[in-house]
Every structure is written in C-alpha cells, then in structure tokens.
Scaffold this active site. Sequence first.
Site, mmCIF file in Angstrom:
data_model
loop_
_atom_site.group_PDB
_atom_site.id
_atom_site.type_symbol
_atom_site.label_atom_id
_atom_site.label_comp_id
_atom_site.label_asym_id
_atom_site.label_seq_id
_atom_site.Cartn_x
_atom_site.Cartn_y
_atom_site.Cartn_z
ATOM 1 N N ARG A 22 16.881 35.526 18.208
ATOM 2 C CA ARG A 22 17.404 35.367 16.850
ATOM 3 C C ARG A 22 16.809 34.134 16.203
ATOM 4 N NH1 ARG A 22 23.237 36.122 19.211
ATOM 5 N NH2 ARG A 22 21.959 35.346 20.907
ATOM 6 N N SER B 264 27.758 38.361 19.638
ATOM 7 C CA SER B 264 29.034 38.911 20.114
ATOM 8 C C SER B 264 30.124 37.854 20.001
ATOM 9 C CB SER B 264 28.925 39.341 21.576
ATOM 10 O OG SER B 264 27.959 40.331 21.740
ATOM 11 N N LYS C 284 32.839 34.904 34.399
ATOM 12 C CA LYS C 284 33.043 34.876 32.945
ATOM 13 C C LYS C 284 33.792 36.131 32.507
ATOM 14 C CE LYS C 284 30.000 34.801 28.960
ATOM 15 N NZ LYS C 284 28.588 34.870 28.623
ATOM 16 N N HIS D 217 22.217 43.960 18.597
ATOM 17 C CA HIS D 217 21.754 44.601 19.839
ATOM 18 C C HIS D 217 21.136 45.972 19.541
ATOM 19 C CE1 HIS D 217 25.131 42.135 21.863
ATOM 20 N NE2 HIS D 217 24.020 41.664 22.385
#
Length: 161
Positions: free
Chosen positions: A90, A128, A41, A17
């Site tokens: 990514r 993460s 979540k 990040h």
Amino acid sequence: MSLAVYPGSFDPITNGHLDIVQRALKAFDRIIIAVAVNPGKEGLFSVPERVSLLHDLYAEDDRVEIDSFSGLLVNYLRKRNAAAVVRGLRAVSDFEYEFQMANMNRKLYGKAETFFLMTGNDYFYVSSSLVKEVSKLGGCVTGLVPESVRQALEDKLGGVK
Ligand code: ADP
C-alpha cells in the site's frame, strides 16, 4: 499452470485484498488465498469464519482456492508445490516489514519468489485493522469491504451502519 499463494491474516478480507487477487490473476493461472493461523494473535473473526467468507466470495471462480495453514509459510509452499508468493503493497510503511519477510522466506526456501503488487488508488488506505476500528466505532465501511463482510462485521459488532 502457474500457481501463486497469497498468504495473510484476512481478518477480515477487504476490497484491497480482492484488488490484489484480481491483479495477481493477470499474471498467475491459479491463486491460493491462504489464511495464516496465528495462535498468538486472536482475531476478530476465527480462522474458519475468515475461510468461510472467502469461500463465499470466490465460489464461482475456480481459479481461486481458499485454504488455511499454520506454521511457516515456506513449509506450506513446499506442501503445495508453489514457487510464488503474492503480497500487496500500500505505502512505504508496508515496505520494511514485507522486505524482511520476503528475504527471510528466501533464506528459508530458495525455490520460491515473492511478488509484490501495488494496490489500486482506491484502496491504499484500507486495512483490515482500520476497517475493524471504524466498524467498532459505528462508522460506515460500505465500499471498503464486500457486502457479506460488512454484514458479518455488523453481526459481530452490532450497531454498524
Ligand atoms: P498480514 O497479517 O500477513 O499482513 P493482511 O491480511 O493484513 O495479513 O495482509 C495480507 C497482504 O495483503 C499483505 O501483503 C498486505 O500488505 C496486503 N494488503 C492488505 N490490505 C491491502 C490493500 N488495501 N491494498 C493492497 N494490499 C493490501
């Protein structure tokens, strides 16, 4: 003055990040890192904890603002009068979801554009969720997250090297 919003979960922020933020600062004068509140979540870190970690990391950089938002990203963009969204890519696996989100956001709010930045070579495998998984199992995440985040993971999960 160009402004971009970098939205995400940031649960927790990783060096991947941070890499995207540094890249985005080459193109935009100011970046708002906006932690999305997702009631459905529950994260490892609470939203205030994530915001606080981010605040500490960017305390010295007045080009970067930290905020959180709930509800639709497009409503947040309107509120902040921002016309650019930054997201990181990514691998091909990120593409489909990002493509859908960018198109949906464009449909909901035509005034904003999403800008994709490619991650640095060192971070294409960092997420993460993987960092949390490795930490939970006692693996070392040094170099993948800032030291303050490594410490926070250790405090939360215990026994992390
Ligand atoms: P979200 O739940 O919205 O995907 P994340 O915090 O997981 O939130 O990711 C926010 C954004 O940062 C996404 O665009 C994601 O693709 C990007 N990102 C996450 N990790 C990396 C990384 N290692 N390199 C580049 N971009 C990344």
